[in-house]
Design a protein around this motif. Structure first.
Motif, PDB file in Angstrom:
ATOM      1  N   PRO A 290       0.811  -1.216   0.000  1.00 41.94           N
ATOM      2  CA  PRO A 290       0.000   0.000   0.000  1.00 41.94           C
ATOM      3  C   PRO A 290       0.843   1.264   0.000  1.00 41.94           C
ATOM      4  O   PRO A 290       2.025   1.243   0.297  1.00 41.94           O
ATOM      5  CB  PRO A 290      -0.785  -0.132   1.315  1.00 41.94           C
ATOM      6  CG  PRO A 290       0.164  -0.858   2.227  1.00 41.94           C
ATOM      7  CD  PRO A 290       0.855  -1.860   1.338  1.00 41.94           C
TER       8      PRO A 290
ATOM      9  N   ASN B 212       3.674   5.568   4.745  1.00 40.76           N
ATOM     10  CA  ASN B 212       2.223   5.744   4.841  1.00 40.76           C
ATOM     11  C   ASN B 212       1.565   4.660   3.977  1.00 40.76           C
ATOM     12  O   ASN B 212       1.797   4.625   2.772  1.00 40.76           O
ATOM     13  CB  ASN B 212       1.843   7.128   4.315  1.00 40.76           C
ATOM     14  CG  ASN B 212       0.359   7.415   4.371  1.00 40.76           C
ATOM     15  OD1 ASN B 212      -0.422   6.670   4.941  1.00 40.76           O
ATOM     16  ND2 ASN B 212      -0.030   8.522   3.760  1.00 40.76           N
ATOM     17  N   PRO B 213       0.828   3.695   4.579  1.00 43.28           N
ATOM     18  CA  PRO B 213       0.106   3.772   5.849  1.00 43.28           C
ATOM     19  C   PRO B 213       0.658   2.928   6.998  1.00 43.28           C
ATOM     20  O   PRO B 213       0.011   2.845   8.043  1.00 43.28           O
ATOM     21  CB  PRO B 213      -1.259   3.239   5.461  1.00 43.28           C
ATOM     22  CG  PRO B 213      -0.941   2.148   4.470  1.00 43.28           C
ATOM     23  CD  PRO B 213       0.240   2.651   3.689  1.00 43.28           C
ATOM     24  N   THR B 214       1.813   2.273   6.868  1.00 39.65           N
ATOM     25  CA  THR B 214       2.214   1.291   7.887  1.00 39.65           C
ATOM     26  C   THR B 214       3.142   1.862   8.955  1.00 39.65           C
ATOM     27  O   THR B 214       3.345   1.228   9.987  1.00 39.65           O
ATOM     28  CB  THR B 214       2.923   0.094   7.234  1.00 39.65           C
ATOM     29  OG1 THR B 214       4.185   0.529   6.702  1.00 39.65           O
ATOM     30  CG2 THR B 214       2.073  -0.527   6.128  1.00 39.65           C
TER      31      THR B 214
ATOM     32  N   PHE C 244       0.546   6.338  12.340  1.00 33.93           N
ATOM     33  CA  PHE C 244      -0.375   5.359  11.776  1.00 33.93           C
ATOM     34  C   PHE C 244      -0.107   3.944  12.266  1.00 33.93           C
ATOM     35  O   PHE C 244       1.040   3.571  12.559  1.00 33.93           O
ATOM     36  CB  PHE C 244      -0.277   5.340  10.247  1.00 33.93           C
ATOM     37  CG  PHE C 244      -0.561   6.667   9.595  1.00 33.93           C
ATOM     38  CD1 PHE C 244      -1.706   7.377   9.905  1.00 33.93           C
ATOM     39  CD2 PHE C 244       0.322   7.205   8.676  1.00 33.93           C
ATOM     40  CE1 PHE C 244      -1.974   8.597   9.304  1.00 33.93           C
ATOM     41  CE2 PHE C 244       0.070   8.418   8.077  1.00 33.93           C
ATOM     42  CZ  PHE C 244      -1.080   9.125   8.393  1.00 33.93           C
TER      43      PHE C 244
ATOM     44  N   TRP D  67      -1.412   0.019  10.736  1.00 33.04           N
ATOM     45  CA  TRP D  67      -2.046  -0.676   9.608  1.00 33.04           C
ATOM     46  C   TRP D  67      -2.668  -1.938  10.189  1.00 33.04           C
ATOM     47  O   TRP D  67      -1.965  -2.876  10.553  1.00 33.04           O
ATOM     48  CB  TRP D  67      -1.002  -0.974   8.557  1.00 33.04           C
ATOM     49  CG  TRP D  67      -1.443  -1.545   7.252  1.00 33.04           C
ATOM     50  CD1 TRP D  67      -1.022  -2.727   6.709  1.00 33.04           C
ATOM     51  CD2 TRP D  67      -2.328  -0.962   6.293  1.00 33.04           C
ATOM     52  NE1 TRP D  67      -1.588  -2.915   5.479  1.00 33.04           N
ATOM     53  CE2 TRP D  67      -2.401  -1.838   5.193  1.00 33.04           C
ATOM     54  CE3 TRP D  67      -3.080   0.217   6.260  1.00 33.04           C
ATOM     55  CZ2 TRP D  67      -3.192  -1.583   4.076  1.00 33.04           C
ATOM     56  CZ3 TRP D  67      -3.863   0.481   5.147  1.00 33.04           C
ATOM     57  CH2 TRP D  67      -3.915  -0.404   4.075  1.00 33.04           C
TER      58      TRP D  67
ATOM     59  N   ASP E  49      -5.408  -5.165  10.437  1.00 35.53           N
ATOM     60  CA  ASP E  49      -6.195  -6.179   9.724  1.00 35.53           C
ATOM     61  C   ASP E  49      -7.461  -6.442  10.529  1.00 35.53           C
ATOM     62  O   ASP E  49      -7.417  -6.975  11.643  1.00 35.53           O
ATOM     63  CB  ASP E  49      -5.364  -7.454   9.570  1.00 35.53           C
ATOM     64  CG  ASP E  49      -6.072  -8.527   8.732  1.00 35.53           C
ATOM     65  OD1 ASP E  49      -7.300  -8.436   8.557  1.00 35.53           O
ATOM     66  OD2 ASP E  49      -5.378  -9.455   8.281  1.00 35.53           O
TER      67      ASP E  49
ATOM     68  N   GLY F 139      -8.533  -0.130   3.496  1.00 29.49           N
ATOM     69  CA  GLY F 139      -7.292  -0.489   2.823  1.00 29.49           C
ATOM     70  C   GLY F 139      -7.358  -0.481   1.321  1.00 29.49           C
ATOM     71  O   GLY F 139      -6.339  -0.298   0.654  1.00 29.49           O
TER      72      GLY F 139
ATOM     73  N   PHE G 144      -5.687   2.395  -0.492  1.00 29.98           N
ATOM     74  CA  PHE G 144      -4.235   2.549  -0.419  1.00 29.98           C
ATOM     75  C   PHE G 144      -3.506   1.656  -1.424  1.00 29.98           C
ATOM     76  O   PHE G 144      -2.287   1.574  -1.403  1.00 29.98           O
ATOM     77  CB  PHE G 144      -3.746   2.242   0.997  1.00 29.98           C
ATOM     78  CG  PHE G 144      -4.213   3.253   2.010  1.00 29.98           C
ATOM     79  CD1 PHE G 144      -3.417   4.340   2.344  1.00 29.98           C
ATOM     80  CD2 PHE G 144      -5.454   3.133   2.608  1.00 29.98           C
ATOM     81  CE1 PHE G 144      -3.848   5.281   3.257  1.00 29.98           C
ATOM     82  CE2 PHE G 144      -5.894   4.076   3.534  1.00 29.98           C
ATOM     83  CZ  PHE G 144      -5.097   5.148   3.850  1.00 29.98           C
TER      84      PHE G 144
ATOM     85  N   CYS H 294      -7.580  -4.723   5.508  1.00 28.31           N
ATOM     86  CA  CYS H 294      -6.793  -3.785   6.305  1.00 28.31           C
ATOM     87  C   CYS H 294      -7.370  -2.375   6.253  1.00 28.31           C
ATOM     88  O   CYS H 294      -8.150  -2.041   5.356  1.00 28.31           O
ATOM     89  CB  CYS H 294      -5.347  -3.762   5.816  1.00 28.31           C
ATOM     90  SG  CYS H 294      -4.451  -5.310   6.119  1.00 28.31           S
TER      91      CYS H 294
ATOM     92  N   ARG I  94      -6.147   1.908   7.589  1.00 26.18           N
ATOM     93  CA  ARG I  94      -5.177   2.780   8.255  1.00 26.18           C
ATOM     94  C   ARG I  94      -5.884   3.531   9.381  1.00 26.18           C
ATOM     95  O   ARG I  94      -6.918   4.151   9.176  1.00 26.18           O
ATOM     96  CB  ARG I  94      -4.597   3.793   7.273  1.00 26.18           C
ATOM     97  CG  ARG I  94      -3.463   4.634   7.858  1.00 26.18           C
ATOM     98  CD  ARG I  94      -3.097   5.788   6.959  1.00 26.18           C
ATOM     99  NE  ARG I  94      -4.120   6.831   6.952  1.00 26.18           N
ATOM    100  CZ  ARG I  94      -4.054   7.940   6.219  1.00 26.18           C
ATOM    101  NH1 ARG I  94      -3.023   8.145   5.431  1.00 26.18           N
ATOM    102  NH2 ARG I  94      -5.022   8.845   6.268  1.00 26.18           N
TER     103      ARG I  94
END
Length: 478
Positions: free
Chosen positions: A217, A268-270, A418, A420, A422, A444, A447, A456, A458
């Motif tokens: 993503p 971004n996003p993790t 952020f 991420w 699930d 998600g 992304f 997922c 964010r």
């Protein structure tokens, strides 16, 4: 309306000891009486001379007040006849937060961006990409703005410089040196945020039909922006320490992309960051296939440094030979300033400055001077430290709460705003239900350049502190 009705317009209107100007007091009170229907639509207002005489103010004050009321839609001016209460639709003029806009044909990037700008309370927007306004240093911004406009009022009236305010570029040279990137002022071009920077770079390097690689993503807005230029946007799977190198090599050979846009630090996003080993390999692959790397480092100042979380910037390894570095201050200083910048080779910086000049002439010289002032005062570093500390104080607790509700967070990071998560189900459906409850989630699917359903989403940990958010998640994920 006749002059005998003057008391209904402004009885008890003025307080000369108040901190508010006489003009603004008139505007506020007349507007309120129009909204309350105490002054009827279509009714004639007292003449400027009559109003001034009745309330002991100058005609100039009344003219200024009437002009403001006209500009705000409360009055209309009829040449030779005077001022009249405007006949308006039933909805009040007072600004009220707009409701979250329903998705008419499914969720898409435009839907998320529109709703992020609805001016809802931040605690109702766990899908937003910014920090709460109260986390930012509004006093520093206001003080810098006063300083800039007080010293040189003519800057409000003139253009800036296409390449950007030189003292700011000199200050950015020092800032880049802190992350081991050597760039002189002639290598820096200011922009209206990273959004404009990406657009300028894409227009410089690509033509319709060309391919741009992005992380998958990644930040959703650039997908639509690049597609609007006629380019093909292809995602490279993003892992915990950077891109999937085997897949990057394969996609580079297949599509011969002109650009690869990547977050090296606080992706971004993790919120994950690129490892040194991966960084070297990304540079080698890019060199083999003639790809220009575009490094988006907008979250630079939210990173605590390599002692806490390893972080390798491609531009530091390459020194801007084949890497274009982008950053800005919208996340940590003030989104409304819209001050970003590009650092590149001297030749490319000149071309990008020319492109910027042809597109927009210049960016806001006022905003650039304000940012320069804040950076020079020396308080910005401590401000960034306070923001990181607040995020650190929330992160572990927020992650634990999310996990107790059944969300899985494989990439929990020690920095950034952020997570991420699930959710174990289609987050498009979850986002639509949140929307009905007055909450904004970022599913998600948005992304990924392929926009396929995703489990997922964010979540902004700074916007996860309202009880309504947790009640919604507990109800929906039970």
């Amino acid at each position: 309306m006749t002059n005998t009705q003057l008391p209904t317009v402004a009885a008890g209107l003025l307080d000369r000891d108040a901190g508010e100007s006489l003009t603004d007091q008139i505007v506020r009170t007349v507007a309120a009486r129009i909204e309350e229907r105490l002054l009827r639509p279509g009714g004639r207002m007292p003449s400027i001379r009559a109003f001034a005489a009745a309330h002991g103010v100058s005609a100039f004050t009344v003219v200024a007040a009437y002009d403001k009321l006209v500009a705000r839609g409360y009055l209309e001016s009829r040449r030779g006849a005077g001022f009249f209460v405007r006949v308006r639709p039933g909805a009040p003029l007072a600004a009220t937060p707009a409701a979250i806009e329903p998705a008419q044909q499914g969720l898409d990037v435009a839907w998320l961006v529109r709703n992020m700008f609805r001016q809802l309370p931040h605690q109702q927007m766990p899908g937003t990409g910014v920090l709460p306004a109260e986390w930012l240093d509004g006093a520093a911004v206001a003080g810098a703005l006063r300083h800039v406009t007080r010293r040189q009022q003519d800057i409000l009236l003139n253009y800036g410089v296409p390449q950007g305010f030189l003292p700011l570029r000199q200050q950015l040279q020092l800032k880049l040196a802190e992350v081991e990137i050597a760039a002189g002022p002639e290598q820096i071009v200011t922009t209206a945020g990273v959004t404009q920077a990406l657009d300028m770079v894409a227009r410089e390097f690509t033509r319709p039909g060309d391919t741009i690689l992005v992380d998958d993503p990644a930040w959703f807005l650039m997908f639509a922006s690049f597609a609007a230029l006629g380019t093909r946007v292809v995602g490279v799977p993003r892992l915990a320490d950077g891109p999937d190198l085997a897949r990057l090599e394969e996609l580079a050979a297949l599509h011969q992309p002109k650009l690869y846009v990547i977050n090296s630090v606080l992706h971004n996003p993790t919120s994950a960051s690129l490892s040194a080993a991966k960084a070297f390999q990304v540079l080698r692959i890019a060199e083999r296939h003639g790809i220009t790397l575009v490094e988006d480092d907008i979250y630079c100042d939210l990173h605590p440094g390599p002692a806490v979380q390893p972080a390798t910037r491609l531009a530091a390894l390459d020194q801007l030979k084949h890497v274009i570095y982008l950053s800005g201050f919208s996340k940590t200083m003030a989104a409304n300033l819209r001050v970003g910048f590009i650092a590149a080779s001297p030749e490319l910086a000149r071309r990008l400055a020319d492109r910027k000049m042809l597109q927009t002439l210049t960016t806001s010289d006022i905003g650039e001077r304000v940012v320069h002032r804040i950076l020079c005062e020396g308080s910005y570093r401590k401000h960034a430290e306070r923001m990181r500390a607040r995020l650190d104080g929330l992160r572990a607790r927020t992650v634990r709460q999310l996990e107790r509700l059944g969300l899985r967070i494989d990439l929990a990071q020690p920095a950034g705003m952020f997570v991420w998560a699930d959710a174990g189900r289609d987050t498009n459906v979850l986002a639509e239900r949140a929307m009905a409850a007055g909450l904004l989630l970022a599913p998600g699917s948005l992304f990924s350049p392929n926009q396929l359903p995703s489990r997922c989403m964010r979540l902004n940990i700074a916007a996860m502190q309202d009880a309504a958010v947790w009640r919604f998640l507990e109800r929906e994920l039970a």
